[in-house]
Every structure is written in structure tokens, then in C-alpha cells.
Design a protein around this motif. Structure first.
Motif, PDB file in Angstrom:
ATOM      1  N   PRO A 105       0.804  -1.224   0.000  1.00 48.23           N
ATOM      2  CA  PRO A 105       0.000   0.000   0.000  1.00 48.23           C
ATOM      3  C   PRO A 105       0.840   1.278   0.000  1.00 48.23           C
ATOM      4  O   PRO A 105       0.312   2.357  -0.277  1.00 48.23           O
ATOM      5  CB  PRO A 105      -0.810  -0.127   1.294  1.00 48.23           C
ATOM      6  CG  PRO A 105      -0.918  -1.597   1.527  1.00 48.23           C
ATOM      7  CD  PRO A 105       0.411  -2.140   1.092  1.00 48.23           C
ATOM      8  N   GLN A 106       2.125   1.156   0.283  1.00 49.86           N
ATOM      9  CA  GLN A 106       2.995   2.331   0.243  1.00 49.86           C
ATOM     10  C   GLN A 106       3.392   2.709  -1.184  1.00 49.86           C
ATOM     11  O   GLN A 106       3.975   3.775  -1.409  1.00 49.86           O
ATOM     12  CB  GLN A 106       4.259   2.077   1.071  1.00 49.86           C
ATOM     13  CG  GLN A 106       4.041   2.068   2.579  1.00 49.86           C
ATOM     14  CD  GLN A 106       3.259   0.866   3.059  1.00 49.86           C
ATOM     15  OE1 GLN A 106       3.563  -0.268   2.656  1.00 49.86           O
ATOM     16  NE2 GLN A 106       2.256   1.078   3.905  1.00 49.86           N
ATOM     17  N   ASP A 107       3.072   1.830  -2.153  1.00 53.24           N
ATOM     18  CA  ASP A 107       3.359   2.137  -3.553  1.00 53.24           C
ATOM     19  C   ASP A 107       2.214   2.976  -4.108  1.00 53.24           C
ATOM     20  O   ASP A 107       1.086   2.496  -4.245  1.00 53.24           O
ATOM     21  CB  ASP A 107       3.484   0.841  -4.365  1.00 53.24           C
ATOM     22  CG  ASP A 107       4.660  -0.006  -3.913  1.00 53.24           C
ATOM     23  OD1 ASP A 107       5.678   0.581  -3.508  1.00 53.24           O
ATOM     24  OD2 ASP A 107       4.556  -1.244  -3.970  1.00 53.24           O
ATOM     25  N   PRO A 108       2.444   4.247  -4.429  1.00 56.60           N
ATOM     26  CA  PRO A 108       1.350   5.136  -4.834  1.00 56.60           C
ATOM     27  C   PRO A 108       0.918   4.932  -6.279  1.00 56.60           C
ATOM     28  O   PRO A 108       1.632   4.329  -7.076  1.00 56.60           O
ATOM     29  CB  PRO A 108       1.963   6.523  -4.634  1.00 56.60           C
ATOM     30  CG  PRO A 108       3.418   6.309  -4.943  1.00 56.60           C
ATOM     31  CD  PRO A 108       3.750   4.934  -4.411  1.00 56.60           C
ATOM     32  N   GLY A 109      -0.254   5.463  -6.602  1.00 52.03           N
ATOM     33  CA  GLY A 109      -0.739   5.468  -7.970  1.00 52.03           C
ATOM     34  C   GLY A 109      -1.730   4.371  -8.267  1.00 52.03           C
ATOM     35  O   GLY A 109      -1.942   3.453  -7.463  1.00 52.03           O
ATOM     36  N   PRO A 110      -2.362   4.434  -9.440  1.00 54.48           N
ATOM     37  CA  PRO A 110      -3.340   3.419  -9.843  1.00 54.48           C
ATOM     38  C   PRO A 110      -2.698   2.033  -9.905  1.00 54.48           C
ATOM     39  O   PRO A 110      -1.519   1.883 -10.219  1.00 54.48           O
ATOM     40  CB  PRO A 110      -3.790   3.881 -11.236  1.00 54.48           C
ATOM     41  CG  PRO A 110      -3.451   5.339 -11.286  1.00 54.48           C
ATOM     42  CD  PRO A 110      -2.229   5.508 -10.450  1.00 54.48           C
ATOM     43  N   LEU A 111      -3.511   1.015  -9.600  1.00 54.62           N
ATOM     44  CA  LEU A 111      -3.034  -0.368  -9.566  1.00 54.62           C
ATOM     45  C   LEU A 111      -3.885  -1.209 -10.502  1.00 54.62           C
ATOM     46  O   LEU A 111      -5.116  -1.224 -10.394  1.00 54.62           O
ATOM     47  CB  LEU A 111      -3.126  -0.913  -8.138  1.00 54.62           C
ATOM     48  CG  LEU A 111      -2.738  -2.375  -7.908  1.00 54.62           C
ATOM     49  CD1 LEU A 111      -1.271  -2.602  -8.246  1.00 54.62           C
ATOM     50  CD2 LEU A 111      -3.033  -2.784  -6.464  1.00 54.62           C
ATOM     51  N   LEU A 112      -3.237  -1.900 -11.419  1.00 49.84           N
ATOM     52  CA  LEU A 112      -3.933  -2.780 -12.360  1.00 49.84           C
ATOM     53  C   LEU A 112      -3.397  -4.193 -12.213  1.00 49.84           C
ATOM     54  O   LEU A 112      -2.204  -4.443 -12.393  1.00 49.84           O
ATOM     55  CB  LEU A 112      -3.737  -2.290 -13.801  1.00 49.84           C
ATOM     56  CG  LEU A 112      -4.334  -3.160 -14.916  1.00 49.84           C
ATOM     57  CD1 LEU A 112      -5.818  -3.413 -14.702  1.00 49.84           C
ATOM     58  CD2 LEU A 112      -4.082  -2.521 -16.283  1.00 49.84           C
ATOM     59  N   LEU A 113      -4.289  -5.127 -11.874  1.00 47.93           N
ATOM     60  CA  LEU A 113      -3.944  -6.532 -11.685  1.00 47.93           C
ATOM     61  C   LEU A 113      -4.613  -7.352 -12.779  1.00 47.93           C
ATOM     62  O   LEU A 113      -5.824  -7.242 -12.992  1.00 47.93           O
ATOM     63  CB  LEU A 113      -4.424  -7.016 -10.311  1.00 47.93           C
ATOM     64  CG  LEU A 113      -4.037  -6.145  -9.107  1.00 47.93           C
ATOM     65  CD1 LEU A 113      -4.707  -6.679  -7.833  1.00 47.93           C
ATOM     66  CD2 LEU A 113      -2.532  -6.093  -8.937  1.00 47.93           C
ATOM     67  N   ILE A 114      -3.843  -8.186 -13.471  1.00 49.85           N
ATOM     68  CA  ILE A 114      -4.389  -9.014 -14.549  1.00 49.85           C
ATOM     69  C   ILE A 114      -3.983 -10.454 -14.297  1.00 49.85           C
ATOM     70  O   ILE A 114      -2.789 -10.783 -14.263  1.00 49.85           O
ATOM     71  CB  ILE A 114      -3.885  -8.552 -15.926  1.00 49.85           C
ATOM     72  CG1 ILE A 114      -4.277  -7.088 -16.174  1.00 49.85           C
ATOM     73  CG2 ILE A 114      -4.447  -9.442 -17.017  1.00 49.85           C
ATOM     74  CD1 ILE A 114      -3.833  -6.557 -17.523  1.00 49.85           C
ATOM     75  N   ALA A 115      -4.977 -11.318 -14.096  1.00 44.05           N
ATOM     76  CA  ALA A 115      -4.717 -12.713 -13.734  1.00 44.05           C
ATOM     77  C   ALA A 115      -5.311 -13.657 -14.758  1.00 44.05           C
ATOM     78  O   ALA A 115      -6.401 -13.429 -15.288  1.00 44.05           O
ATOM     79  CB  ALA A 115      -5.311 -13.012 -12.357  1.00 44.05           C
ATOM     80  N   GLY A 116      -4.598 -14.750 -14.991  1.00 45.74           N
ATOM     81  CA  GLY A 116      -5.107 -15.827 -15.823  1.00 45.74           C
ATOM     82  C   GLY A 116      -5.155 -17.111 -15.022  1.00 45.74           C
ATOM     83  O   GLY A 116      -4.134 -17.568 -14.511  1.00 45.74           O
ATOM     84  N   CYS A 204       1.306  -2.134 -13.017  1.00 49.45           N
ATOM     85  CA  CYS A 204       0.604  -3.274 -13.594  1.00 49.45           C
ATOM     86  C   CYS A 204       1.292  -4.574 -13.188  1.00 49.45           C
ATOM     87  O   CYS A 204       2.520  -4.692 -13.293  1.00 49.45           O
ATOM     88  CB  CYS A 204       0.579  -3.177 -15.117  1.00 49.45           C
ATOM     89  SG  CYS A 204      -0.127  -1.645 -15.769  1.00 49.45           S
ATOM     90  N   TYR A 205       0.486  -5.528 -12.750  1.00 48.58           N
ATOM     91  CA  TYR A 205       0.994  -6.845 -12.366  1.00 48.58           C
ATOM     92  C   TYR A 205       0.192  -7.893 -13.130  1.00 48.58           C
ATOM     93  O   TYR A 205      -1.038  -7.892 -13.079  1.00 48.58           O
ATOM     94  CB  TYR A 205       0.862  -7.060 -10.859  1.00 48.58           C
ATOM     95  CG  TYR A 205       1.726  -6.139 -10.039  1.00 48.58           C
ATOM     96  CD1 TYR A 205       2.970  -6.552  -9.573  1.00 48.58           C
ATOM     97  CD2 TYR A 205       1.297  -4.844  -9.738  1.00 48.58           C
ATOM     98  CE1 TYR A 205       3.773  -5.698  -8.820  1.00 48.58           C
ATOM     99  CE2 TYR A 205       2.094  -3.986  -8.992  1.00 48.58           C
ATOM    100  CZ  TYR A 205       3.326  -4.416  -8.540  1.00 48.58           C
ATOM    101  OH  TYR A 205       4.122  -3.565  -7.802  1.00 48.58           O
ATOM    102  N   VAL A 206       0.907  -8.778 -13.815  1.00 49.42           N
ATOM    103  CA  VAL A 206       0.267  -9.810 -14.632  1.00 49.42           C
ATOM    104  C   VAL A 206       0.801 -11.166 -14.203  1.00 49.42           C
ATOM    105  O   VAL A 206       2.015 -11.363 -14.102  1.00 49.42           O
ATOM    106  CB  VAL A 206       0.565  -9.599 -16.132  1.00 49.42           C
ATOM    107  CG1 VAL A 206      -0.214 -10.617 -16.970  1.00 49.42           C
ATOM    108  CG2 VAL A 206       0.246  -8.173 -16.561  1.00 49.42           C
ATOM    109  N   CYS A 207      -0.107 -12.126 -13.970  1.00 44.51           N
ATOM    110  CA  CYS A 207       0.319 -13.463 -13.563  1.00 44.51           C
ATOM    111  C   CYS A 207      -0.583 -14.512 -14.194  1.00 44.51           C
ATOM    112  O   CYS A 207      -1.809 -14.358 -14.223  1.00 44.51           O
ATOM    113  CB  CYS A 207       0.286 -13.595 -12.035  1.00 44.51           C
ATOM    114  SG  CYS A 207       0.984 -15.156 -11.426  1.00 44.51           S
TER     115      CYS A 207
END
Length: 236
Positions: A105-116, A204-207
Motif C-alpha cells: 500500500p505504500q506504492d502510490p498510484g493506480p493499480l492494475l492486476l491481470i490474472a489468468g 501493472c501486475y500480470v500473472c
């Protein structure tokens, strides 16, 4: 230096036909960051050992860790952990491991999570941490699965979507969509990417499986997301 620790299975929860959530009690667990993983070691009576890596599905919670396990057909370790390891039995874990595919939560800005598929597991730790924080930065989870029966954390994801106006959760079905779905089944496209303020600033985090991750990464780049703010993790 982490070293191996004894971990006692305290709870097993069915997520899908082959997916399970396992909760372990690990005395003196040092804590971890959302997105990290552990190595799990099993030792047979004859001394044979097998080690596999599993993502942590929840933020740090004292001496309790939660893992997501997808039983692989013909696998040596995952089917045993998913269905046969008795509650109360012990394994060994080493970790936490990994420091690049993490978010706090200390990482600022919009968060986009994409999971498969089962790639939702480490992203669920991030989403849970985001919901527990006081952040009002927008957060979106895009979750791609083959059909409704393969959705992990279904009720929790529905609750996340309903209780926080800054968090959006959307499911994409690639083979079979539920009745009434506005989107026909199919592979994720650029039109499916959620709108976030300042895409170049979004983290953005993709997994997921390798092919899915490569496809999603290419879509993010085409949509204008900054390459140095896209982090990926592959399963298989």
C-alpha cells in the motif's frame, strides 16, 4: 538467511475442482510482502525429498500463511498437497522468496492486476492488502478464466467489487460465459483493459500461464502503459 521452517496445515479450502487454498501455521514466521512466494519441501519415509514453489495468497498475518495450490495432472507434489496432506500434518517451507513481483500500500498510484487462471493467487494477496489499506487510488482486477467453474475466490471477489467504490473487478471467460453475460467468450483484447487515470503511471501486475502473460503484456504496451511499470510472473 531464511532456512527451512516447520509448517502445520490448519485448513484446506476448495476453490475449484483442482484448486485449493491451504493455510499453515509457521512458528516465528518473519512476515512477507504481497506477491512473494515460498518453497515447500516434502520428505518421504525413505528420505526422498521434493521441493516446489507456491505463491502466498494473503498479506502477512502473524504466524499464519496462506498458499494457493493448483493440482497438476500427474504431478508429484501438488495433488498430494491439494487433497491428501492431512490437516494437522507438517511440511517444511522456506521463505519468503522474491522481491520484484511485489506490491504494498505504500506504492502510490493506480493499480492494475491481470490474472489468468490460478495466476490470481499472488494478485489476491495484493488485492487483499489494497482493500485493507486506506488508499483511495483506483484499483482494477481483470481476471481471465475458461469458464465460471474455474474462478478462485468467487464470493470474495464479488464482495470486493461491491464494498469499495475505488476497486473494480471484472471476469473474462474464454470458453464458456455464464447466462446473461454481456461479453461473449473469447481471448482478452485491448477493449477489455479497464480505464485508469494516467495509464503511464499505473503499476501493472500480470500473472498466469506463459502465453497469457505474454499476450497481456503486449496489450498493456499497446494501450500506452509504461514498460518499466509492468511486472509479470509466469506459471508453467
Amino acid at each position: 538467511m531464511h532456512g527451512w521452517r516447520r509448517a502445520r496445515l490448519t485448513e484446506r479450502t476448495k476453490q475449484t475442482a483442482t484448486g485449493r487454498t491451504l493455510r499453515f501455521e509457521v512458528p516465528r514466521w518473519p512476515g512477507h510482502l504481497p506477491g512473494q512466494h515460498v518453497d515447500v519441501r516434502l520428505t518421504a519415509d525413505d528420505g526422498y525429498r521434493a521441493v516446489r514453489s507456491y505463491s502466498l495468497a494473503a498479506p502477512a498475518d502473524a504466524d499464519v500463511i496462506e498458499l494457493g495450490v493448483q493440482a497438476a495432472f500427474g504431478g508429484e507434489v501438488s495433488p498430494y498437497l491439494a487433497d491428501d496432506l492431512p490437516v494437522g500434518a507438517e511440511v517444511e517451507v522456506e521463505g519468503p522468496l522474491g522481491g520484484w513481483f511485489v506490491w504494498t500500500p505504500q506504492d502510490p498510484g493506480p493499480l492494475l492486476l491481470i490474472a489468468g487462471g490460478s495466476g490470481i493467487v499472488p494478485l489476491m494477496a495484493m488485492l487483499r492488502a489494497r482493500l485493507a489499506s486506506e488508499s483511495d487510488d483506483p484499483c482494477a482486477l481483470l481476471y481471465s478464466v475458461r469458464d465460471p467453474d474455474e474462478v478462485w475466490y468467487a464470493a470474495e471477489l464479488d464482495a470486493a467489487r461491491d464494498t469499495d467504490g475505488t476497486v473494480g473487478v471484472r471476469r473474462l471467460y474464454t470458453r464458456t460465459a455464464p447466462d446473461g453475460s454481456a461479453r461473449p467468450p473469447g481471448r482478452m483484447t485491448e477493449r477489455d483493459l479497464p480505464s485508469l487515470p494516467s495509464p503511464a503511471e499505473a503499476r501493472c501486475y500480470v500473472c498466469g500461464p506463459t502465453g497469457f502473460v505474454e499476450h497481456a503484456g503486449a496489450l498493456l504496451l499497446a494501450a500506452g502503459h509504461a514498460p518499466d511499470r509492468i511486472r509479470t510472473e509466469r506459471f508453467g
